[in-house]
Design an enzyme around this catalytic site. Structure first.
Site, PDB file in Angstrom:
ATOM      1  N   ARG A 175       0.839  -1.206   0.000  1.00  0.00           N
ATOM      2  CA  ARG A 175       0.000   0.000   0.000  1.00  0.00           C
ATOM      3  C   ARG A 175       0.872   1.253   0.000  1.00  0.00           C
ATOM      4  O   ARG A 175       0.595   2.230   0.690  1.00  0.00           O
ATOM      5  CB  ARG A 175      -0.942  -0.012   1.206  1.00  0.00           C
ATOM      6  CG  ARG A 175      -1.951  -1.163   1.178  1.00  0.00           C
ATOM      7  CD  ARG A 175      -3.005  -1.020   2.260  1.00  0.00           C
ATOM      8  NE  ARG A 175      -3.918  -2.147   2.294  1.00  0.00           N
ATOM      9  CZ  ARG A 175      -4.962  -2.301   1.488  1.00  0.00           C
ATOM     10  NH1 ARG A 175      -5.227  -1.377   0.590  1.00  0.00           N
ATOM     11  NH2 ARG A 175      -5.741  -3.357   1.585  1.00  0.00           N
ATOM     12  N   ASP A 217      -8.808   2.066  -6.116  1.00  0.00           N
ATOM     13  CA  ASP A 217      -8.884   3.510  -6.254  1.00  0.00           C
ATOM     14  C   ASP A 217      -7.567   4.201  -5.903  1.00  0.00           C
ATOM     15  O   ASP A 217      -7.155   5.162  -6.564  1.00  0.00           O
ATOM     16  CB  ASP A 217     -10.018   4.051  -5.367  1.00  0.00           C
ATOM     17  CG  ASP A 217     -10.355   5.495  -5.671  1.00  0.00           C
ATOM     18  OD1 ASP A 217     -10.863   5.767  -6.765  1.00  0.00           O
ATOM     19  OD2 ASP A 217     -10.098   6.364  -4.806  1.00  0.00           O
ATOM     20  N   THR A 259     -10.646  -4.854  -7.200  1.00  0.00           N
ATOM     21  CA  THR A 259     -11.031  -4.807  -5.791  1.00  0.00           C
ATOM     22  C   THR A 259     -12.112  -5.841  -5.532  1.00  0.00           C
ATOM     23  O   THR A 259     -13.038  -5.983  -6.334  1.00  0.00           O
ATOM     24  CB  THR A 259     -11.547  -3.424  -5.348  1.00  0.00           C
ATOM     25  OG1 THR A 259     -12.064  -3.508  -4.018  1.00  0.00           O
ATOM     26  CG2 THR A 259     -12.646  -2.907  -6.257  1.00  0.00           C
ATOM     27  N   ILE A 260     -12.005  -6.549  -4.415  1.00  0.00           N
ATOM     28  CA  ILE A 260     -13.071  -7.487  -4.076  1.00  0.00           C
ATOM     29  C   ILE A 260     -14.326  -6.739  -3.639  1.00  0.00           C
ATOM     30  O   ILE A 260     -15.420  -7.292  -3.642  1.00  0.00           O
ATOM     31  CB  ILE A 260     -12.646  -8.472  -2.961  1.00  0.00           C
ATOM     32  CG1 ILE A 260     -12.357  -7.743  -1.647  1.00  0.00           C
ATOM     33  CG2 ILE A 260     -11.468  -9.323  -3.393  1.00  0.00           C
ATOM     34  CD1 ILE A 260     -12.201  -8.669  -0.455  1.00  0.00           C
ATOM     35  N   ASP A 261     -14.166  -5.454  -3.270  1.00  0.00           N
ATOM     36  CA  ASP A 261     -15.303  -4.671  -2.772  1.00  0.00           C
ATOM     37  C   ASP A 261     -16.264  -4.248  -3.874  1.00  0.00           C
ATOM     38  O   ASP A 261     -17.377  -3.806  -3.583  1.00  0.00           O
ATOM     39  CB  ASP A 261     -14.804  -3.414  -2.042  1.00  0.00           C
ATOM     40  CG  ASP A 261     -14.073  -3.738  -0.755  1.00  0.00           C
ATOM     41  OD1 ASP A 261     -14.402  -4.768  -0.140  1.00  0.00           O
ATOM     42  OD2 ASP A 261     -13.179  -2.968  -0.365  1.00  0.00           O
ATOM     43  N   ASP A 297     -16.339  -1.635  -5.633  1.00  0.00           N
ATOM     44  CA  ASP A 297     -16.783  -0.260  -5.395  1.00  0.00           C
ATOM     45  C   ASP A 297     -16.091   0.779  -6.264  1.00  0.00           C
ATOM     46  O   ASP A 297     -16.108   1.974  -5.947  1.00  0.00           O
ATOM     47  CB  ASP A 297     -16.593   0.103  -3.917  1.00  0.00           C
ATOM     48  CG  ASP A 297     -15.143   0.025  -3.452  1.00  0.00           C
ATOM     49  OD1 ASP A 297     -14.278  -0.324  -4.281  1.00  0.00           O
ATOM     50  OD2 ASP A 297     -14.890   0.301  -2.274  1.00  0.00           O
ATOM     51  N   ARG A 319     -15.530  -1.302   3.106  1.00  0.00           N
ATOM     52  CA  ARG A 319     -15.250  -0.069   3.839  1.00  0.00           C
ATOM     53  C   ARG A 319     -16.289   1.007   3.549  1.00  0.00           C
ATOM     54  O   ARG A 319     -16.838   1.640   4.449  1.00  0.00           O
ATOM     55  CB  ARG A 319     -13.858   0.443   3.470  1.00  0.00           C
ATOM     56  CG  ARG A 319     -13.481   1.785   4.064  1.00  0.00           C
ATOM     57  CD  ARG A 319     -12.074   2.178   3.661  1.00  0.00           C
ATOM     58  NE  ARG A 319     -11.091   1.285   4.261  1.00  0.00           N
ATOM     59  CZ  ARG A 319     -10.571   1.467   5.475  1.00  0.00           C
ATOM     60  NH1 ARG A 319     -10.959   2.502   6.202  1.00  0.00           N
ATOM     61  NH2 ARG A 319      -9.683   0.630   5.947  1.00  0.00           N
TER      62      ARG A 319
END
Length: 342
Positions: free
Chosen positions: A71, A102, A125-127, A129, A171
């Site tokens: 990150r 993002d 992303t697994i999210d 979003d 998140r």
């Protein structure tokens, strides 16, 4: 043409499919590909490995990423950004493909805007979003992992007449919670898009127990908020991109449910289990397609773009328009799930 790629941020199933698709496409057009190691850290330090079609041919079923990830945020320090530019030129690169969410794509967008570095983005992303794309690879595999875990938890919940609270990732958006909740026949779901009314959820669980249901299953996003309360976090420490470490809402919710209903309640946090494992067939295909089209953008020298899924088609969208705005769960999905949550 010489193309570099990197994978940044949280890992997910399907990353290796993207790498494989990119490498094959670039090679088919007479180019070569290298992989920068551990996200933007590798771009800063100049650490890389060569990638060729034969080397990457069998990585398709592997979870995670063969390049490693981190990150790292180079924009925390202006000197680090310059190191990326220096690495780009010292390695004699023609293009840089950033595969990430993002934050990772935001760096790629800024590098194109500020330094005219020829960057291309691939959404991950697994999210699920990220704006500008209908679905992201990794999401489908994550859903199947959550579904499998909840199906197993259901048997022990029923045996002990308990309520099970399962905390999943998410998140800013409740895509995982909502879709998994529908797939697992959850009695309640809690998502970041709606403030959680615990009184209503407890009444639902008590009503179902009174009607004869011997257990309860509740899914909650890590970023959900209980009415009148702040985000529940593990600690105050933030990552390189300023994100607080969420976690613990499942335990809080379980305690409230047990106190208000009198029903024995346990909580389970699936955590990084959701990121792991071999990608599903859907994610292998989607990741491969995105890698192919990222490679084609590089061949065409169409910089500052991100490949995206629109319907059944892979299209190119401006990176600047694809980052910075999280795509939250569409109200229609919550409305549909709501038919089973009354």
């Amino acid at each position: 043409m010489k193309v570099a790629c990197l994978t940044g941020g949280g890992d997910c199933p399907g990353l290796n499919a993207v790498i494989r698709g990119l490498v094959r496409t670039v090679a088919n057009h007479g180019g070569e590909t290298i992989g920068l190691l551990e996200g933007w850290r590798g771009a800063i330090e100049g650490n890389f490995i060569p990638l060729d079609p034969m080397q990457t041919d069998e990585i398709l079923p592997l979870g995670g990423t063969i390049l490693g990830s981190s990150r790292t945020n180079p924009y925390k320090n202006e000197g680090l950004v310059q190191k990326i530019v220096d690495t780009f030129h010292s390695l004699k690169l023609d293009a840089l493909v950033a595969i990430g969410g993002d934050d990772t794509l935001g760096v790629a967008s800024k590098l194109y805007r500020d330094y005219k570095l020829p960057t291309i983005g691939c959404p991950k992303t697994i999210d699920n979003d990220l704006s500008a794309t209908d679905f992201t690879f990794g999401f489908d595999t994550c859903l199947n992992t959550v579904m499998d875990a909840v199906d197993k938890l259901r048997t022990t919940a029923e045996s002990h007449r308990r309520v099970m609270v399962v905390e999943v990732m998410g998140r800013h958006a409740g895509w995982i919670t909502c879709f998994a909740g529908i797939a697992c026949a959850a009695d309640a779901i809690m998502v970041p898009e709606e403030e959680v009314d615990m009184a209503k959820i407890c009444e639902t669980l008590k009503a179902r127990r009174a009607a004869g249901k011997k257990y309860g299953m509740v899914l909650v996003s890590e970023g959900a908020q209980l009415k009148g309360q702040d985000f529940i976090t593990k600690d105050a420490e933030k990552d390189d991109f300023g994100h607080i470490k969420l976690g613990g809402i499942g335990t809080r919710v379980a305690k409230i449910i047990e106190k208000e209903t009198g029903i024995e309640t346990r909580d389970v946090t699936l955590g990084h289990l959701q990121r792991g494992g071999s990608p599903s067939a859907y994610d292998r295909v989607l990741g491969t397609r995105l890698g192919i089209h990222a490679g084609r953008l590089a061949i065409k020298k169409d910089w500052g773009k991100m490949v995206a899924l629109r319907g059944l088609h892979i299209v190119a969208v401006p990176l600047a328009e694809a980052v910075g705005t999280m795509r939250t769960l569409y109200p229609e999905f919550l409305d549909e799930a709501g038919e089973f949550l009354k």
